[in-house]
Design a protein around this motif. Structure first.
Motif, short mmCIF file in Angstrom:
data_model
loop_
_atom_site.label_atom_id
_atom_site.label_comp_id
_atom_site.label_asym_id
_atom_site.label_seq_id
_atom_site.Cartn_x
_atom_site.Cartn_y
_atom_site.Cartn_z
N PRO A 1 -20.92 63.15 -6.67
CA PRO A 1 -21.78 64.04 -5.89
C PRO A 1 -22.38 63.43 -4.63
CG PRO A 1 -22.95 63.23 -7.82
CD PRO A 1 -21.54 62.76 -7.95
N ARG A 2 -22.15 62.13 -4.37
CA ARG A 2 -22.66 61.50 -3.16
C ARG A 2 -21.52 60.97 -2.30
NH1 ARG A 2 -28.14 60.51 -3.66
NH2 ARG A 2 -28.16 58.68 -2.31
N ASP B 1 -26.62 63.87 -0.84
CA ASP B 1 -25.97 65.00 -1.48
C ASP B 1 -24.71 65.39 -0.70
OD1 ASP B 1 -25.41 67.96 -1.84
OD2 ASP B 1 -26.92 67.68 -3.39
N ALA B 2 -23.55 65.27 -1.34
CA ALA B 2 -22.29 65.51 -0.64
C ALA B 2 -22.13 66.95 -0.20
CB ALA B 2 -21.12 65.10 -1.54
N SER B 3 -22.64 67.88 -1.00
CA SER B 3 -22.51 69.30 -0.65
C SER B 3 -23.31 69.63 0.61
CB SER B 3 -22.97 70.17 -1.81
OG SER B 3 -22.15 69.96 -2.94
N ASP C 1 -15.77 67.81 -0.13
CA ASP C 1 -16.92 67.49 -0.96
C ASP C 1 -16.39 67.02 -2.32
OD1 ASP C 1 -19.11 67.50 -2.64
OD2 ASP C 1 -19.66 69.59 -2.27
N CYS C 2 -16.74 65.80 -2.72
CA CYS C 2 -16.18 65.22 -3.95
C CYS C 2 -17.05 65.42 -5.18
CB CYS C 2 -15.91 63.72 -3.74
SG CYS C 2 -14.52 63.41 -2.63
N THR C 3 -17.99 66.35 -5.09
CA THR C 3 -18.81 66.67 -6.25
C THR C 3 -17.94 67.11 -7.42
OG1 THR C 3 -20.68 67.32 -4.86
CG2 THR C 3 -20.68 68.13 -7.12
N SER C 4 -16.88 67.88 -7.14
CA SER C 4 -16.00 68.37 -8.20
C SER C 4 -15.21 67.24 -8.85
CB SER C 4 -15.03 69.42 -7.65
OG SER C 4 -14.20 68.87 -6.64
#
Length: 347
Positions: free
Chosen positions: A322-323, A298-300, A315-318
């Motif tokens: 997400p990983r 989980d990147a966050s 964090d590349c979730t946006s």
């Protein structure tokens, strides 16, 4: 007495649009209320770690008058640098304003715009604010196609010959090509699409990253003069402040100094690749001054672990990843600190 407001359908659509979510960006300024604010090492914002020293000193006299809203001198400097006519140049308060203005000038309500994943979120928001719709599908009849080159966050880059082929294909069907070259100064300037003689191509550029001056918002674009004229009407007056304009003209005179920056960044990227391989972190080879890492978790949560070690990563979730995280390439001393923190958090 209560005032009753009556809106047209167009106004209601706009009111709905303004409640869209803002796009996440890098930069440790968003941590200003966090305990880490003072000590954090920022790897989330991809700025040139080796910016040229252009010996610019702000002239306080510039504060006494409005800027020239035609930005004649700045446009002339850009035109001379890139070999295009001044009437093919527009300016903006950073490349974000150029992006927003472009879509207000080129699309109508419900027009489709093709945006290939995974990339900069401001494109999608700008399209929606202008009344358009976004698609990732090739078979949808899109008014505009967007290409970020090099792409953010992957760092992948298309050659100018590949882009020319895409542009010609779109031109035949009456469609437009928007190319964001915000990081090309620190990647491969030879692949730039400025001044290629293709009327449906618009290129957005920035001096913020390459000269590491995020506090000075300096963006510009090059395209068809008829489109530029329309964009300049839409752009708010005096959107580029006098200090930013003065710095930009000085920076353009020293654009060749970025070659040294590129050499040093490339050297650091090679070293970082070696460290990532040693630790066992998957990465995407990048043409730019940032690297996408697939941390397999989980990147966050991983980003929070890094922040506990005073390292702020993107964090590349946006981005729909997400990983994955994105890290800027910085100086060797700073990169050593990054690698040490990654080793501890990756265990």
């Amino acid at each position: 007495m209560h005032l009753k407001l009556i809106y047209s359908k167009k106004e209601l659509y706009f009111l709905k649009s303004v409640f869209l979510s803002k796009v996440e960006h890098g930069g440790a300024s968003q941590l200003c209320y966090a305990k880490h604010c003072k000590d954090v090492l920022d790897f989330s914002a991809s700025l040139n770690p080796y910016p040229p020293d252009i010996s610019w000193i702000p002239d306080m006299k510039l504060l006494l008058e409005y800027p020239d809203d035609s930005y004649y001198n700045l446009k002339k400097a850009i035109a001379n640098t890139f070999g295009c006519p001044p009437e093919a140049v527009c300016v903006g308060n950073g490349s974000i304003e150029v992006i927003r203005t472009y879509f207000y000038a080129t699309i109508e309500k419900n027009d489709f715009v093709r945006i290939d994943p995974h990339t900069f979120g401001e494109y999608s928001l700008s399209v929606q604010l202008a009344g358009g719709r976004c698609t990732v599908l090739d078979d949808v009849d899109s008014r505009v196609r967007i290409i970020c080159n090099p792409n953010n966050p992957t760092g992948s880059i298309l050659s100018s010959s590949e882009l020319i082929e895409i542009a010609r294909s779109l031109e035949e069907s009456g469609k437009l090509l928007f190319i964001d070259e915000a990081f090309i100064d620190l990647a491969d300037e030879r692949q730039s699409m400025i001044n290629k003689g293709i009327s449906n191509v618009f290129v957005s550029r920035s001096l913020t990253k390459s000269f590491a001056v995020p506090g000075l918002r300096i963006g510009f674009g090059v395209g068809n003069p008829e489109l530029i004229e329309k964009m300049e009407v839409i752009r708010p007056p005096w959107s580029v402040n006098a200090f930013a304009e003065d710095f930009a003209i000085k920076a353009l005179e020293n654009l060749d100094l970025l070659e040294k920056s590129c050499e040093l960044i490339k050297k650091e990227k090679i070293w970082l690749y070696e460290q990532f391989e040693r630790i066992g972190i998957n990465y995407v080879p990048s043409a730019a001054n940032y690297i996408l890492l697939n941390i397999g978790a989980d990147a966050s949560l991983f980003s929070k672990k890094m922040l506990d070690k005073n390292i702020f990563v993107r964090d590349c979730t946006s981005f729909g990843l997400p990983r994955s995280i994105r890290v800027a390439v910085r100086t060797r001393e700073e990169n050593l600190i990054l690698v040490e923190a990654l080793e501890k958090c990756f265990q």
